[in-house]
Design an enzyme around this catalytic site. Structure first.
Site, short mmCIF file in Angstrom:
data_model
loop_
_atom_site.label_atom_id
_atom_site.label_comp_id
_atom_site.label_asym_id
_atom_site.label_seq_id
_atom_site.Cartn_x
_atom_site.Cartn_y
_atom_site.Cartn_z
N CYS A 25 0.83 -1.21 0.00
CA CYS A 25 0.00 0.00 0.00
C CYS A 25 0.86 1.27 0.00
O CYS A 25 0.69 2.16 -0.84
CB CYS A 25 -0.96 -0.03 1.19
N1 LIG Z 1 -4.33 -4.16 5.07
C1 LIG Z 1 -3.80 -3.48 4.06
O1 LIG Z 1 -4.02 -2.26 3.91
C2 LIG Z 1 -2.94 -4.19 3.05
C3 LIG Z 1 -2.52 -3.47 1.92
C4 LIG Z 1 -1.72 -4.09 0.97
C5 LIG Z 1 -1.34 -5.41 1.16
N2 LIG Z 1 -1.73 -6.07 2.27
C6 LIG Z 1 -1.28 -7.46 2.43
O2 LIG Z 1 -2.37 -8.32 2.13
C7 LIG Z 1 -2.30 -9.50 2.94
C8 LIG Z 1 -3.58 -9.61 3.74
O3 LIG Z 1 -3.70 -8.45 4.54
P1 LIG Z 1 -4.98 -8.15 5.45
O4 LIG Z 1 -4.85 -6.74 5.89
O5 LIG Z 1 -6.22 -8.60 4.76
O6 LIG Z 1 -4.68 -9.13 6.70
P2 LIG Z 1 -5.68 -9.70 7.81
O7 LIG Z 1 -6.86 -8.81 7.93
O8 LIG Z 1 -4.86 -9.95 9.00
O9 LIG Z 1 -6.14 -11.10 7.18
C9 LIG Z 1 -5.22 -12.14 6.98
C10 LIG Z 1 -5.92 -13.37 6.43
O10 LIG Z 1 -4.94 -14.44 6.37
C11 LIG Z 1 -5.37 -15.53 7.17
N3 LIG Z 1 -4.23 -16.15 7.86
C12 LIG Z 1 -3.44 -15.59 8.81
N4 LIG Z 1 -2.47 -16.45 9.18
C13 LIG Z 1 -2.67 -17.58 8.46
C14 LIG Z 1 -2.01 -18.84 8.39
N5 LIG Z 1 -0.93 -19.10 9.15
N6 LIG Z 1 -2.48 -19.77 7.54
C15 LIG Z 1 -3.57 -19.52 6.77
N7 LIG Z 1 -4.25 -18.34 6.79
C16 LIG Z 1 -3.80 -17.39 7.62
C17 LIG Z 1 -6.35 -14.95 8.17
O11 LIG Z 1 -7.20 -15.99 8.58
P3 LIG Z 1 -7.75 -16.06 10.08
O12 LIG Z 1 -8.92 -15.14 10.14
O13 LIG Z 1 -8.14 -17.47 10.24
O14 LIG Z 1 -6.62 -15.62 10.98
C18 LIG Z 1 -7.05 -13.88 7.31
O15 LIG Z 1 -8.01 -14.50 6.49
C19 LIG Z 1 -1.05 -9.33 3.82
O16 LIG Z 1 0.03 -9.99 3.23
C20 LIG Z 1 -0.83 -7.83 3.82
O17 LIG Z 1 0.51 -7.47 4.04
C21 LIG Z 1 -2.54 -5.51 3.22
#
Ligand SMILES: NC(=O)c1ccc[n+]([C@@H]2O[C@H](COP(=O)([O-])OP(=O)(O)OC[C@H]3O[C@@H](n4cnc5c(N)ncnc54)[C@H](OP(=O)(O)O)[C@@H]3O)[C@@H](O)[C@H]2O)c1
Length: 335
Positions: A146
């Site tokens: 981001c």
């Molecule tokens: N948030 C942002 O603004 C943003 C922007 C750009 C990129 N990203 C990237 O996009 C990705 C997702 O981000 P997010 O913000 O959506 O994160 P998040 O809200 O923490 O969601 C993470 C997801 O991954 C799952 N997960 C976590 N640990 C896991 C494991 N060991 N095995 C299988 N599934 C697992 C979680 O499932 P559970 O619910 O079961 O824990 C949840 O569905 C990350 O790599 C992040 O760096 C995020």
């Protein structure tokens, strides 16, 4: 019809993908999966989806991905590559994590040992405004970070006139950290406050520097801050320019650079988060400090959309030869 899967659907970017793809005219969401909440309707985790999406969450099963046109991996770094290594021959992938953004050595310096470094070589960095041609044929797209999206889009048009030293001073809303529980992100820790974090050690620094340096060597200082708001990034970039140009010339240069880009808005006024949140836009403006030969560029995106999920959908549209804007005609949340 495109048949898609979303893995990591219980997270913030997974939720945004569902909301976008439900309204995409040529997409069918065939598979949603996460680590937890198996068998529950998505609306039980996100009540905002009541009567909108009661699709049941499935286990993460690589066999379920076979036959899909594309899968979005909305997973933490490290977890994404484990799955991508196993499925990349069977399905096109758009990975929202950092696992395929950096060259192997850089990745291992900033993250951890990479499980499938050969796959990094095949991945295309999914910044449409930079790599549209390559994204079209990619089997694996590494969706940008981001902060990196806001920063790179601001610096790119001026890269040829700056002298290689850039400071990025960026601020993000709390959703940038995802949905998992963290003490430092509790309401009482964040509300009515403002702080810098990961100074000189944030993992988007090497991403910004790597992408820009492929065009022109540049050294980037990156300082992120946490804003007490839900979503949005505002990046202020300070760049030294040896030659002073006319402001009108610079404005035209910026406009020309993005003339064919539907999601870049060049502003005369300074951008602000609430004009952009809820959309796939990146708003960019600049000011010139003539006394100090300094170009100050300011950009704004929604971290969960142009910084993640809607940019991923933009990439999907390009990969499948659709109109780039398909399903992304989003209106800002303002007010
Ligand atoms: N948030 C942002 O603004 C943003 C922007 C750009 C990129 N990203 C990237 O996009 C990705 C997702 O981000 P997010 O913000 O959506 O994160 P998040 O809200 O923490 O969601 C993470 C997801 O991954 C799952 N997960 C976590 N640990 C896991 C494991 N060991 N095995 C299988 N599934 C697992 C979680 O499932 P559970 O619910 O079961 O824990 C949840 O569905 C990350 O790599 C992040 O760096 C995020």
């Amino acid at each position: 019809m495109l048949h898609v899967g979303i893995v990591g659907v219980s997270g913030f970017t997974g939720l945004e993908l569902v909301k976008l793809l439900l309204h995409h005219p040529v997409v069918s969401i065939d598979y949603i999966a996460s680590r937890s909440h198996i068998g529950e309707p998505l609306s039980s985790i996100f009540p905002s989806l009541n009567s909108i999406c009661d699709k049941k969450i499935e286990t993460i099963d690589e066999d379920r991905l076979k036959g899909l046109d594309v899968v979005f991996l909305a997973l933490p770094h490290g977890v994404s590559m484990e799955l991508a290594c196993r499925i990349h021959n069977n399905v096109r992938i758009i990975d929202l994590s950092a696992d395929f953004r950096l060259a192997k050595d850089l990745y291992e310096k900033w993250y951890k040992t990479h499980l499938c470094p050969d796959l990094i070589e095949t991945a295309v960095y999914g910044l449409p405004e930079l790599n549209k041609g390559k994204i079209k044929n990619a089997q694996l797209v590494a969706n940008p970070g981001c902060y990196a999206t806001a920063s790179i889009l601001s610096i790119l048009p001026f890269l040829d006139i700056i002298d290689g030293d850039v400071i990025v001073d960026a601020k993000s809303g709390v959703s940038g950290a995802g949905r998992s529980l963290r003490e430092d992100l509790l309401f009482s820790e964040v509300a009515s406050s403002f702080r810098a974090y990961s100074v000189a050690k944030h993992r988007h620094q090497p991403e910004i520097q790597q992408v820009l340096s492929e065009i022109k060597p540049v050294s980037v200082t990156f300082v992120p801050h946490l804003l007490p708001i839900n979503r949005g990034i505002l990046a202020t970039i300070y760049a030294h320019i040896p030659t002073i140009y006319d402001e009108a010339f610079l404005f035209e240069k910026l406009q020309r650079f993005y003339i064919n880009e539907p999601f870049i808005r060049i502003l005369k006024d300074l951008p602000q988060i609430n004009n952009c949140a809820g959309t796939n836009f990146c708003d960019i403006s600049f000011a010139l400090d003539k006394d100090n030969n300094r170009l100050i560029i300011i950009s704004v995106i929604d971290n969960l959309l142009k910084g993640a999920s809607s940019q991923a959908v933009q990439n999907m549209n390009i990969m499948f030869g659709l109109k780039e804007e398909e399903g992304l005609n989003l209106k800002p949340y303002y007010p």
